[in-house]
Design a protein around this motif. Structure first.
Motif, short mmCIF file in Angstrom:
data_model
loop_
_atom_site.label_atom_id
_atom_site.label_comp_id
_atom_site.label_asym_id
_atom_site.label_seq_id
_atom_site.Cartn_x
_atom_site.Cartn_y
_atom_site.Cartn_z
N LEU A 123 40.20 120.76 6.83
CA LEU A 123 40.26 122.18 6.43
C LEU A 123 38.96 122.85 6.84
O LEU A 123 37.95 122.74 6.14
N LEU A 124 38.97 123.54 7.96
CA LEU A 124 37.73 124.01 8.57
C LEU A 124 37.65 125.54 8.58
O LEU A 124 38.48 126.22 9.19
N ILE A 125 36.64 126.06 7.90
CA ILE A 125 36.41 127.50 7.93
C ILE A 125 35.98 127.86 9.35
O ILE A 125 35.11 127.21 9.94
N THR A 126 36.63 128.88 9.90
CA THR A 126 36.46 129.21 11.31
C THR A 126 36.16 130.70 11.48
O THR A 126 36.83 131.54 10.88
N VAL A 127 35.16 131.00 12.28
CA VAL A 127 34.80 132.39 12.59
C VAL A 127 35.41 132.75 13.94
O VAL A 127 35.27 132.01 14.92
N VAL A 128 36.10 133.88 13.98
CA VAL A 128 36.76 134.35 15.20
C VAL A 128 36.44 135.82 15.43
O VAL A 128 35.88 136.49 14.57
N ARG A 129 36.81 136.30 16.60
CA ARG A 129 36.87 137.73 16.88
C ARG A 129 38.35 138.07 16.89
O ARG A 129 39.13 137.46 17.61
N ASP A 130 38.76 139.03 16.06
CA ASP A 130 40.18 139.36 15.97
C ASP A 130 40.61 140.20 17.17
O ASP A 130 39.84 140.43 18.10
N LYS A 131 41.85 140.66 17.14
CA LYS A 131 42.41 141.39 18.28
C LYS A 131 41.69 142.70 18.55
O LYS A 131 41.74 143.22 19.66
N LYS A 132 40.96 143.23 17.56
CA LYS A 132 40.17 144.45 17.74
C LYS A 132 38.73 144.14 18.17
O LYS A 132 37.94 145.04 18.40
N GLY A 133 38.40 142.86 18.19
CA GLY A 133 37.04 142.45 18.53
C GLY A 133 36.11 142.34 17.33
O GLY A 133 34.93 142.08 17.48
N ASP A 134 36.66 142.54 16.13
CA ASP A 134 35.86 142.46 14.91
C ASP A 134 35.70 141.01 14.46
O ASP A 134 36.59 140.18 14.68
N GLY A 135 34.59 140.74 13.77
CA GLY A 135 34.39 139.43 13.19
C GLY A 135 35.42 139.18 12.09
O GLY A 135 35.76 140.08 11.32
N HIS A 136 35.90 137.95 12.01
CA HIS A 136 36.96 137.62 11.05
C HIS A 136 36.86 136.12 10.75
O HIS A 136 36.36 135.35 11.58
N ALA A 137 37.32 135.71 9.57
CA ALA A 137 37.34 134.30 9.21
C ALA A 137 38.76 133.86 8.91
O ALA A 137 39.54 134.60 8.30
N VAL A 138 39.08 132.64 9.33
CA VAL A 138 40.39 132.03 9.09
C VAL A 138 40.15 130.58 8.69
O VAL A 138 39.07 130.05 8.88
N LEU A 139 41.19 129.96 8.16
CA LEU A 139 41.13 128.54 7.86
C LEU A 139 41.92 127.78 8.91
O LEU A 139 43.11 128.02 9.09
N THR A 140 41.23 126.89 9.62
CA THR A 140 41.90 126.03 10.60
C THR A 140 42.25 124.71 9.93
O THR A 140 41.39 124.09 9.31
N VAL A 141 43.51 124.32 10.05
CA VAL A 141 43.96 123.03 9.54
C VAL A 141 44.18 122.12 10.73
O VAL A 141 45.00 122.41 11.61
#
Length: 197
Positions: A123-141
């Motif tokens: 269960l890995l907290i992941t930092v991404v750039r969303d479709k608008k280019g904004d910073g966003h966090a998701v959980l990668t399983v």
């Protein structure tokens, strides 16, 4: 329900063809300041030390658990920015008052799954750039059928390659306080003869 069956079928075909995709890992990266501050305030949520990297076996029961937790948190927590909520630009916290931003959704999903017996290493907290280019966090399983993303911007759980996001960095499987860059957009492909990354 049809979407779940389709994803499980797709994942099964993927395993049958022995081609499962994982994000390519880069060098060690700086942990987000929000994570560092969260850990200093909640040390039990951020155990020190290393452990063996483990992937989840993505059974139908495991998939149902993911769907249940993702739906529960997305429906229960009301979105609010850290500036509105806390008066600061960035603060990671468990949303005990029912409000939070993307990191807070991720922290609660991660906690509920760990409390249910899921391995922290998957269960890995992941930092991404969303479709608008904004910073966003998701959980990668991380699973034997690939990497799936739990996201407060999407009710469906999807393979990481289907999010439309640019993956920046995430927690290391072996140590939650170590973060690794995800700068290579090309996925690593695991086969029966090659070790998974």
């Amino acid at each position: 329900m049809v979407a779940i069956a389709a994803l499980v079928l797709t994942a099964s075909k993927s395993v049958a063809s022995e081609r499962v995709m994982y994000a390519s890992l880069g060098e060690t990266a700086r942990a987000p300041i929000g994570w560092v501050e969260f850990c200093s305030e909640n040390p039990t949520e951020c155990p020190n030390g290393t452990s063996q990297a483990r992937d989840v076996v993505m059974s139908q029961t495991a998939w149902k658990d993911l769907v249940r937790v993702n739906r529960y948190v997305n429906e229960t927590i009301k979105p609010i920015t850290d500036a509105e909520h806390w008066g600061v630009i960035e603060k990671w916290s468990l949303p005990t008052d029912g409000y939070g931003d993307c990191e807070d959704y991720v922290l609660l999903k991660r906690k509920l799954l760990i409390d249910a017996g899921w391995p922290r290493e998957a269960l890995l907290i992941t930092v991404v750039r969303d479709k608008k280019g904004d910073g966003h966090a998701v959980l990668t399983v991380k699973s034997d059928k690939g990497e799936f993303v739990l996201d407060n911007q999407n009710e469906d759980i999807v393979a990481w390659t289907e999010t439309g996001y640019r993956f920046v960095k995430r927690q290391s499987q072996s140590d939650p306080n170590t973060w690794v860059a995800l700068g290579d957009a090309r996925p690593a492909i695991a086969t029966a003869s090659a070790p998974r990354r």
